[in-house]
Design a protein around this motif. Structure first.
Motif, PDB file in Angstrom:
ATOM      1  N   GLY A 270      -9.763  20.321 -34.830  1.00 30.69           N
ATOM      2  CA  GLY A 270      -8.590  20.757 -34.078  1.00 30.69           C
ATOM      3  C   GLY A 270      -7.342  20.056 -34.551  1.00 30.69           C
ATOM      4  O   GLY A 270      -7.169  19.814 -35.755  1.00 30.69           O
TER       5      GLY A 270
ATOM      6  N   GLY B 120      -9.952  25.158 -31.748  1.00 29.09           N
ATOM      7  CA  GLY B 120      -8.914  26.179 -31.882  1.00 29.09           C
ATOM      8  C   GLY B 120      -9.356  27.506 -31.278  1.00 29.09           C
ATOM      9  O   GLY B 120      -8.528  28.287 -30.790  1.00 29.09           O
TER      10      GLY B 120
ATOM     11  N   SER C  61      -0.327  27.073 -27.171  1.00 27.57           N
ATOM     12  CA  SER C  61      -0.912  25.720 -27.219  1.00 27.57           C
ATOM     13  C   SER C  61       0.066  24.608 -26.845  1.00 27.57           C
ATOM     14  O   SER C  61      -0.343  23.462 -26.694  1.00 27.57           O
TER      15      SER C  61
ATOM     16  N   ARG D 247      -9.666  36.279 -33.480  1.00 26.88           N
ATOM     17  CA  ARG D 247      -9.191  36.080 -34.865  1.00 26.88           C
ATOM     18  C   ARG D 247      -8.162  37.137 -35.256  1.00 26.88           C
ATOM     19  O   ARG D 247      -7.731  37.178 -36.421  1.00 26.88           O
TER      20      ARG D 247
ATOM     21  N   LYS E 110     -10.630  22.543 -42.389  1.00 30.82           N
ATOM     22  CA  LYS E 110     -11.287  21.754 -41.340  1.00 30.82           C
ATOM     23  C   LYS E 110     -12.604  22.392 -40.898  1.00 30.82           C
ATOM     24  O   LYS E 110     -13.619  21.719 -40.768  1.00 30.82           O
TER      25      LYS E 110
ATOM     26  N   ALA F 221      -5.300  25.830 -41.686  1.00 31.01           N
ATOM     27  CA  ALA F 221      -5.970  26.352 -42.878  1.00 31.01           C
ATOM     28  C   ALA F 221      -6.158  25.331 -43.996  1.00 31.01           C
ATOM     29  O   ALA F 221      -5.961  25.641 -45.169  1.00 31.01           O
TER      30      ALA F 221
ATOM     31  N   VAL G 229      -0.733  31.942 -31.156  1.00 32.97           N
ATOM     32  CA  VAL G 229      -1.568  30.888 -30.553  1.00 32.97           C
ATOM     33  C   VAL G 229      -0.847  29.544 -30.424  1.00 32.97           C
ATOM     34  O   VAL G 229      -1.049  28.810 -29.442  1.00 32.97           O
ATOM     35  N   SER G 230       0.013  29.209 -31.360  1.00 28.80           N
ATOM     36  CA  SER G 230       0.672  27.901 -31.265  1.00 28.80           C
ATOM     37  C   SER G 230       1.670  27.860 -30.107  1.00 28.80           C
ATOM     38  O   SER G 230       1.883  26.804 -29.508  1.00 28.80           O
TER      39      SER G 230
ATOM     40  N   ASP H 210     -15.358  24.466 -32.681  1.00 27.80           N
ATOM     41  CA  ASP H 210     -14.015  24.766 -33.171  1.00 27.80           C
ATOM     42  C   ASP H 210     -13.075  24.829 -31.966  1.00 27.80           C
ATOM     43  O   ASP H 210     -13.049  25.834 -31.258  1.00 27.80           O
TER      44      ASP H 210
HETATM   45  O1  CDP Z   1      -6.200  28.877 -38.367  1.00 33.04           O
HETATM   46  P1  CDP Z   1      -6.760  27.510 -38.148  1.00 33.04           P
HETATM   47  O2  CDP Z   1      -8.244  27.445 -38.289  1.00 33.04           O
HETATM   48  O3  CDP Z   1      -6.068  26.474 -38.954  1.00 33.04           O
HETATM   49  O4  CDP Z   1      -6.361  27.179 -36.636  1.00 33.04           O
HETATM   50  P2  CDP Z   1      -7.291  27.049 -35.374  1.00 33.04           P
HETATM   51  O5  CDP Z   1      -8.135  25.821 -35.491  1.00 33.04           O
HETATM   52  O6  CDP Z   1      -7.964  28.332 -35.076  1.00 33.04           O
HETATM   53  O7  CDP Z   1      -6.225  26.732 -34.217  1.00 33.04           O
HETATM   54  C1  CDP Z   1      -5.289  27.709 -33.794  1.00 33.04           C
HETATM   55  C2  CDP Z   1      -4.127  27.026 -33.098  1.00 33.04           C
HETATM   56  O8  CDP Z   1      -4.608  26.399 -31.899  1.00 33.04           O
HETATM   57  C3  CDP Z   1      -3.431  25.911 -33.864  1.00 33.04           C
HETATM   58  O9  CDP Z   1      -2.417  26.369 -34.729  1.00 33.04           O
HETATM   59  C4  CDP Z   1      -2.849  25.077 -32.724  1.00 33.04           C
HETATM   60  O10 CDP Z   1      -1.630  25.629 -32.281  1.00 33.04           O
HETATM   61  C5  CDP Z   1      -3.864  25.239 -31.618  1.00 33.04           C
HETATM   62  N1  CDP Z   1      -4.760  24.090 -31.490  1.00 33.04           N
HETATM   63  C6  CDP Z   1      -4.311  22.979 -30.802  1.00 33.04           C
HETATM   64  O11 CDP Z   1      -3.168  22.939 -30.365  1.00 33.04           O
HETATM   65  N2  CDP Z   1      -5.137  21.918 -30.589  1.00 33.04           N
HETATM   66  C7  CDP Z   1      -6.389  21.930 -31.038  1.00 33.04           C
HETATM   67  N3  CDP Z   1      -7.184  20.892 -30.784  1.00 33.04           N
HETATM   68  C8  CDP Z   1      -6.877  23.043 -31.764  1.00 33.04           C
HETATM   69  C9  CDP Z   1      -6.031  24.106 -31.997  1.00 33.04           C
END
Ligand code: CDP
Length: 223
Positions: free
Chosen positions: A128, A36, A102, A90, A17, A14, A98-99, A34
């Motif tokens: 990401g 993620g 991942s 979402r 990005k 958050a 999600v983490s 995206d």
């Molecule tokens: O909520 P936010 O937009 O910050 O997170 P997101 O981009 O939706 O990514 C969700 C989760 O996916 C992250 O907290 C990571 O655990 C994982 N992620 C990752 O491990 N590697 C990436 N290239 C992108 C996301």
């Protein structure tokens, strides 16, 4: 045909990005991806199957049963085995787990294959946690974004409120800290700033200032 240009944006949860990625993509006339969203798609798939995200064995065992399709356009459309899941990825439950999903190397391999396949075909802005370090180490330009934790929590709370979701600032902050810790400490592809990335702290920058700053770096790097 010239080889595609990849602009990588990594950073904490958050921190803006996706906003920067979307703005850059629109300014440069290329697509935004995206990454993620793909991890979220895997997480949702596991939750739908009733698999606990920390049950690594079950996650890996069921991974081959998932086909993720995405289509890039005005917005990123995500399909799990032919069913659109763009909105469901979402859900708070997905954001919560999600983490944990991942950290699994097999999950990362599956997602990375998709990302690299698309990145070979067309120019992209991709955001990401490991885009500039692992997925596209040769990206044309790399940014690492960060911002003060409270500012990030406030922004995410506002974003959720605008989607009609009421959630306390404490809960949002708790989730950001939780994900940042797991993302930064996992063994496979931890979140870190690539040596050749431009670090941007956007705590005091608004959306257009952040875009103009990033654009000036892109012009500098490509001149
Ligand atoms: O909520 P936010 O937009 O910050 O997170 P997101 O981009 O939706 O990514 C969700 C989760 O996916 C992250 O907290 C990571 O655990 C994982 N992620 C990752 O491990 N590697 C990436 N290239 C992108 C996301």
């Amino acid at each position: 045909m010239p080889s595609p240009i990849i602009i990588a944006i990594d950073g904490h949860s958050a921190c803006g990005k996706s906003t920067l990625a979307r703005d850059l993509a629109s300014r440069l006339g290329i697509h935004y991806l995206d990454s993620g969203a793909l991890y979220r798609a895997v997480c949702l798939y596991c939750l739908d199957l009733g698999i606990h995200p920390e049950d690594r064995h079950a996650v890996i065992h069921n991974l081959d049963g998932l086909e993720i399709q995405i289509s890039l356009g005005d917005y990123l459309k995500v399909m799990n085995n032919g069913q659109e899941v763009t909105e469901r990825i979402r859900l708070p439950e997905v954001t919560r787990w999600v983490s944990e999903i991942s950290v699994v190397p097999e999950v990362r391999r599956k997602v990375n294959e998709i990302l690299r396949r698309i990145g070979k075909q067309q120019s992209l802005v991709m955001d990401g946690r490991d885009i500039g370090t692992v997925v596209f180490p040769d990206a044309s330009v790399k940014f690492f974004l960060t911002a003060d934790k409270m500012v990030r929590a406030q922004r995410r709370q506002n974003e959720l409120q605008s989607m009609g979701r009421e959630i306390s600032l404490e809960k949002v902050l708790e989730n950001l800290e939780h994900r940042d810790t797991i993302d930064s400490t996992r063994e496979d592809s931890p979140l870190r700033c690539a040596e050749d990335a431009v670090l941007i702290d956007n705590t005091l920058l608004d959306r257009s200032e952040q875009l103009e700053l990033a654009m000036s770096y892109i012009r500098l790097i490509s001149s």
